[in-house]
Design a protein around this motif. Structure first.
Motif, short mmCIF file in Angstrom:
data_model
loop_
_atom_site.label_atom_id
_atom_site.label_comp_id
_atom_site.label_asym_id
_atom_site.label_seq_id
_atom_site.Cartn_x
_atom_site.Cartn_y
_atom_site.Cartn_z
N LEU A 117 5.01 8.60 -16.59
CA LEU A 117 4.16 7.49 -17.04
C LEU A 117 4.67 6.16 -16.48
CD1 LEU A 117 1.96 6.21 -18.80
CD2 LEU A 117 3.56 6.31 -20.74
N SER A 118 5.98 6.02 -16.37
CA SER A 118 6.55 4.77 -15.86
C SER A 118 6.05 4.47 -14.45
CB SER A 118 8.08 4.83 -15.87
OG SER A 118 8.55 5.93 -15.08
N SER A 119 5.88 5.51 -13.64
CA SER A 119 5.37 5.32 -12.28
C SER A 119 3.91 4.87 -12.32
CB SER A 119 5.50 6.62 -11.47
OG SER A 119 6.85 6.94 -11.25
N ALA A 120 3.14 5.40 -13.25
CA ALA A 120 1.73 5.00 -13.38
C ALA A 120 1.63 3.53 -13.75
CB ALA A 120 1.04 5.86 -14.43
N LYS A 121 2.44 3.11 -14.70
CA LYS A 121 2.40 1.71 -15.14
C LYS A 121 2.90 0.78 -14.04
CE LYS A 121 2.48 2.41 -20.12
NZ LYS A 121 1.17 1.74 -20.32
N LEU A 122 3.90 1.23 -13.28
CA LEU A 122 4.40 0.43 -12.17
C LEU A 122 3.36 0.35 -11.06
CD1 LEU A 122 7.01 -1.10 -11.67
CD2 LEU A 122 7.91 0.92 -10.51
N ALA A 123 2.60 1.42 -10.89
CA ALA A 123 1.51 1.42 -9.89
C ALA A 123 0.47 0.36 -10.23
CB ALA A 123 0.87 2.81 -9.82
N SER B 211 0.83 -1.21 0.00
CA SER B 211 0.00 0.00 0.00
C SER B 211 0.87 1.25 0.00
CB SER B 211 -0.92 0.01 1.23
OG SER B 211 -1.80 -1.10 1.21
N GLN B 212 1.93 1.24 0.80
CA GLN B 212 2.82 2.39 0.87
C GLN B 212 3.53 2.60 -0.48
OE1 GLN B 212 5.30 1.28 4.20
NE2 GLN B 212 3.57 1.35 5.62
N VAL B 213 3.94 1.52 -1.11
CA VAL B 213 4.58 1.63 -2.42
C VAL B 213 3.58 2.18 -3.45
CG1 VAL B 213 5.61 0.32 -4.33
CG2 VAL B 213 6.24 -0.22 -1.96
N LEU B 214 2.35 1.68 -3.39
CA LEU B 214 1.31 2.13 -4.32
C LEU B 214 1.01 3.61 -4.14
CD1 LEU B 214 -0.77 1.52 -6.49
CD2 LEU B 214 -2.32 0.68 -4.72
N VAL B 215 0.94 4.06 -2.91
CA VAL B 215 0.69 5.48 -2.63
C VAL B 215 1.80 6.35 -3.23
CG1 VAL B 215 0.61 7.22 -0.80
CG2 VAL B 215 -0.71 5.11 -0.56
N GLN B 216 3.05 5.92 -3.04
CA GLN B 216 4.18 6.68 -3.57
C GLN B 216 4.17 6.72 -5.10
OE1 GLN B 216 6.69 8.52 -1.84
NE2 GLN B 216 6.88 9.21 -3.97
N THR C 183 -8.00 7.84 -8.68
CA THR C 183 -7.15 8.84 -9.32
C THR C 183 -6.30 8.20 -10.41
OG1 THR C 183 -7.04 10.10 -7.25
CG2 THR C 183 -5.39 10.61 -8.94
N LEU C 184 -5.75 7.04 -10.09
CA LEU C 184 -4.93 6.32 -11.06
C LEU C 184 -5.76 5.92 -12.28
CD1 LEU C 184 -2.05 5.15 -11.46
CD2 LEU C 184 -2.86 3.03 -10.43
N GLU D 228 1.60 6.27 -7.11
CA GLU D 228 0.46 7.05 -7.60
C GLU D 228 0.78 8.53 -7.53
OE1 GLU D 228 -2.73 9.51 -7.97
OE2 GLU D 228 -1.94 9.21 -5.92
N SER D 229 1.47 8.94 -6.47
CA SER D 229 1.87 10.35 -6.33
C SER D 229 2.83 10.75 -7.44
CB SER D 229 2.52 10.55 -4.96
OG SER D 229 3.00 11.87 -4.83
#
Length: 342
Positions: free
Chosen positions: A270-276, A256-261, A308-309, A263-264
């Motif tokens: 874009l790479s963060s969105a796909k990793l999320a 959850s903490q990784v997902l929150v980071q 949001t994602l 998503e932020s």
């Protein structure tokens, strides 16, 4: 006429393949004092077997498969051992009959020895893991043998110890080689527990969750997050006991903490969105059979984060579907304590 020509061409290719394999096997047998020639012959055999599914079967019929297996064990030259294992892995991967022939306790024990021997270099260990991957993939017998021979125990030790620094400087050649080995170990553990699903191996791999949590907490690189999420997702898939254990050691909190980071960060990259989305799928695997576990996610406002994602226009339909699926499981048992935006 065209059909006949096609048939003749196919027959010629098969005959040429058989001739080549016979000559290469003879080369292996009569070049025992020339490791460079043996390595070259093995690499060529590997190439032929990769290009033709029937090549592995013929190579087995002429005794080549067993000769290469014995060569991997007996050769005094690391380059020959590595090339022999590289060939065995490819043949096992491409042909189920060859996989069954190679899938023995003896070979698993030899591979375990290679992996646990301090004298084995990183590449020899990586080739050993490659063979295990080929033997275990889509093979319940291989999954059983990897456990009964203690091979999975050595794999789990490698998972814990191969990478020692959270900085993970992949531009360093030695670090990169270690990362390749670690990544191969992750992939192999994934097939040890899944396709077909293996409950006993899933239970065994529970012991690695705490280590996986530490890496997710300390290293936010995709090279770490993707393989670890695959490992976690497959290890706890369709297994209520393993899911409960994962939550008990704080796994869902870490995800959850990784997902929150991520998503932020997704608003900037874009790479963060796909990793999320990758992390979202892992979270979903954890709560899919036990929606009540989703209450753990409420303190991190995960539903809002997922919504949001979901609005990120850069994601494709498949990725958005994964988010919607996770939202469904998150809200299935919603109550007064849930973080719902409505």
């Amino acid at each position: 006429n065209e059909i006949e020509k096609g048939r003749q061409t196919e027959e010629y290719i098969i005959m040429e393949m058989k001739t080549d394999l016979n000559l290469l096997l003879e080369c292996l047998k009569y070049q025992m004092d020339n490791p460079f020639s043996q390595k070259e012959a093995l690499v060529t055999i590997h190439s032929i077997c990769q290009q033709n599914n029937n090549a592995g079967v013929y190579f087995r019929e002429i005794g080549g498969l067993m000769f290469v297996k014995n060569l991997a064990k007996s050769s005094e030259h690391s380059m020959v051992k590595e090339a022999a294992l590289y060939t065995l892995g490819a043949v096992a991967e491409k042909n189920v009959y060859c996989q069954q022939t190679l899938c023995t306790s003896e070979l698993f024990e030899d591979l375990t020895l290679f992996l646990s021997n301090d004298d084995s270099n990183t590449n020899l260990k990586r080739m050993s893991v490659y063979v295990i991957l080929g033997l275990v993939s889509n093979n319940s017998n291989g999954q059983t043998l990897v456990r009964e021979t203690g091979c999975i125990t050595v794999l789990s030790q490698l998972f814990r110890t191969v990478l020692s620094k959270y900085e993970l400087n992949l531009s360093d050649k030695n670090v990169f080689q270690s990362y390749q080995l670690w990544s191969s170990v992750c992939s192999t553990l994934c097939v040890c527990v899944n396709n077909p699903q293996n409950d006993e191996n899933q239970m065994f791999c529970c012991s690695l969750f705490s280590h996986a949590n530490e890496w997710l907490t300390n290293c936010m690189k995709p090279e770490i997050i993707r393989p670890i999420c695959s490992f976690i997702g497959l290890t706890l898939a369709n297994n209520t006991y393993v899911q409960k254990y994962f939550i008990s050691v704080g796994g869902l909190d870490v995800l959850s903490q990784v997902l929150v980071q991520l998503e932020s960060d997704s608003h900037k990259a874009l790479s963060s969105a796909k990793l999320a989305v990758v992390v979202t799928k892992t979270v979903d695997a954890c709560i899919a059979d036990n929606p009540a576990f989703g209450v753990v996610l409420s303190k991190y406002h995960i539903v809002s984060k997922l919504l949001t994602l979901l609005s990120n226009e850069s994601l494709d339909s498949g990725e958005k579907f994964s988010i919607i699926l996770a939202l469904g499981h998150c809200t299935e048992y919603c109550g007064k304590d849930w973080d719902l935006p409505w």
